[in-house]
Design an enzyme around this catalytic site. Structure first.
Site, PDB file in Angstrom:
ATOM      1  CB  CYS A  53      -0.948   0.017   1.200  1.00 42.57           C
ATOM      2  SG  CYS A  53      -2.140  -1.329   1.181  1.00 42.57           S
TER       3      CYS A  53
ATOM      4  CG  HIS B  18      -6.373   1.613  -0.223  1.00 47.07           C
ATOM      5  ND1 HIS B  18      -5.190   2.112  -0.723  1.00 47.07           N
ATOM      6  CD2 HIS B  18      -6.009   0.640   0.679  1.00 47.07           C
ATOM      7  CE1 HIS B  18      -4.182   1.489  -0.166  1.00 47.07           C
ATOM      8  NE2 HIS B  18      -4.650   0.594   0.687  1.00 47.07           N
TER       9      HIS B  18
ATOM     10  CB  CYS C 291      -1.189   0.187   7.963  1.00 47.75           C
ATOM     11  SG  CYS C 291      -2.792  -0.013   7.151  1.00 47.75           S
TER      12      CYS C 291
ATOM     13  N   GLY D  69       0.909  -4.001   4.256  1.00 49.49           N
ATOM     14  CA  GLY D  69       0.770  -5.443   4.432  1.00 49.49           C
ATOM     15  C   GLY D  69       2.044  -6.111   4.906  1.00 49.49           C
TER      16      GLY D  69
END
Length: 399
Positions: free
Chosen positions: A95, A355, A385, A387
């Protein structure tokens, strides 16, 4: 031989509108074409720049396979009509890929290895699903208990964060509702106009009777995700999506999405040579790891490091784009660090806006860069955050 560190300036920052996946308006649009549109939009913002001066393009993508495989960065550079001399490199930190691409491009400039760089991200979750088309975990994953969190679905990590940091379902739903309300208000006020490059959707259909192909063109100017009809009552009716007795629902989670963003970064020498107007300076970047099963809390570790590197205090940040992967993890970070909620996602976040994974960092960077200028604010941050248990944060200064 040592090099003197120099500043890296953002001279263009734009993005496509974000489409809802997998049934939104961009569902049939390839991610490399989305990236081409973003790159061309960024170039259009700096007409005085000689494209031959661009040395490389670093592009983030969380699932670099299928339609966004085969080094999508280099392919998009060529499809966008840039000279063959412009390179392209695709990177992946899930991300935060788009934000990481900006940091890497800035570093090339800061150490004197480049004068002009493209950075960005692209992702089609309509065409390449979360986890990719062929997820395959190493069997070692199941040999060590601490590593099992790598295999947890993102929703389950959000449930663990909600439980450990005591974030209630009611608070999550209130946060989600506010995200939609802020996004709708921002759209109505034209807040995204500076950062969005409108995208033309081309749809073709065959008429078997006439043996002709009909072409339909639609101009997309706004993100599809925000819903004016979202209400507290509607959110409360949704069932938990990942755990039967959990609190994380589709309504308080980020939307799967399609989109791309692109920024152009330049050294001071390039700014003067091409008479460019800096929009912002890239100040600092940090990544820190956390246990994979609570990956959503990652920003609470990365933010303080990015601030220390920049020589700033938390209160110096006027604008914070904290990616709303889930309301649970966003609230856990906000509450733990004591972030000012009025400064966090003032135009709404991923719960409303969407997102598109590896593109989000570049998209939200465009939001911060233009938002700081509109409001005459100095420092802004993009954080999220990541993964497998990480957090990332990047700080920008309005020029």
């Amino acid at each position: 031989m040592s090099r003197q560190v120099q500043d890296a300036y953002i001279v263009a920052a734009t993005r496509t509108p974000i489409g809802k996946a997998p049934r939104g308006s961009l569902r049939n649009t390839r991610p490399d074409d989305l990236l081409v549109a973003a790159i061309r939009g960024a170039l259009a913002a700096v007409p005085g720049l000689d494209p031959a001066a661009i040395e490389d393009a670093i592009i983030g993508c969380a699932m670099p396979e299928g339609e966004q495989g085969m080094n999508v960065a280099r392919n998009a550079v060529l499809y966008a009509g840039l000279p063959d001399s412009v390179g392209g490199c695709t990177i992946n930190r899930y991300c935060s890929s788009g934000l990481n691409a900006i940091a890497m491009a800035a570093d090339r400039i800061r150490v004197g290895e480049a004068d002009v760089m493209i950075a960005g991200g692209t992702e089609s979750m309509s065409m390449v699903p979360m986890g990719g088309n062929k997820p395959s975990f190493n069997p070692r994953l199941f040999e060590s208990q601490p590593n099992l969190g790598i295999a947890f679905g993102m929703g389950m990590t959000a449930e663990k964060v909600a439980a450990q940091w005591k974030v209630s379902r009611e608070d999550q739903d209130r946060f989600a509702l506010a995200s939609h309300q802020r996004a709708i208000a921002a759209q109505q006020a034209g807040e995204f106009r500076d950062e969005i490059t409108p995208f033309e959707i081309v749809e073709r259909s065959a008429d078997l009777a006439t043996r002709e192909v009909a072409v339909r063109r639609t101009r997309m100017e706004l993100d599809e995700g925000p819903r004016a009809d979202t209400s507290a009552e509607a959110l409360a009716r949704l069932k938990p999506a990942f755990s039967a007795k959990g609190s994380v629902t589709a309504g308080n989670s980020s939307q799967t999405s399609d989109g791309a963003g692109a920024l152009i970064l330049a050294s001071d020498a390039a700014v003067r040579r091409f008479n460019l107007t800096p929009l912002a300076r890239f100040v600092s970047f940090a990544v820190r790891g956390v246990p994979p099963e609570i990956m959503g809390i990652g920003p609470k570790e990365a933010i303080p490091v990015a601030l220390r590197s920049a020589g700033l205090a938390q209160d110096d940040l006027s604008w914070i784009e904290l990616n709303e992967a889930f309301a649970a993890q966003s609230l856990a970070v906000i509450n733990t660090l004591g972030l000012d909620r009025e400064r966090v996602n003032p135009l709404g976040g991923a719960i409303a806006l969407g997102h598109p994974l590896g593109a989000t960092g570049a998209i939200r960077a465009a939001t911060v860069v233009h938002g700081l200028r509109r409001r005459a604010q100095r420092y802004g941050m993009v954080t999220m955050c990541v993964g497998t248990g990480m957090g990332a944060a990047g700080i920008f200064e309005r020029i």
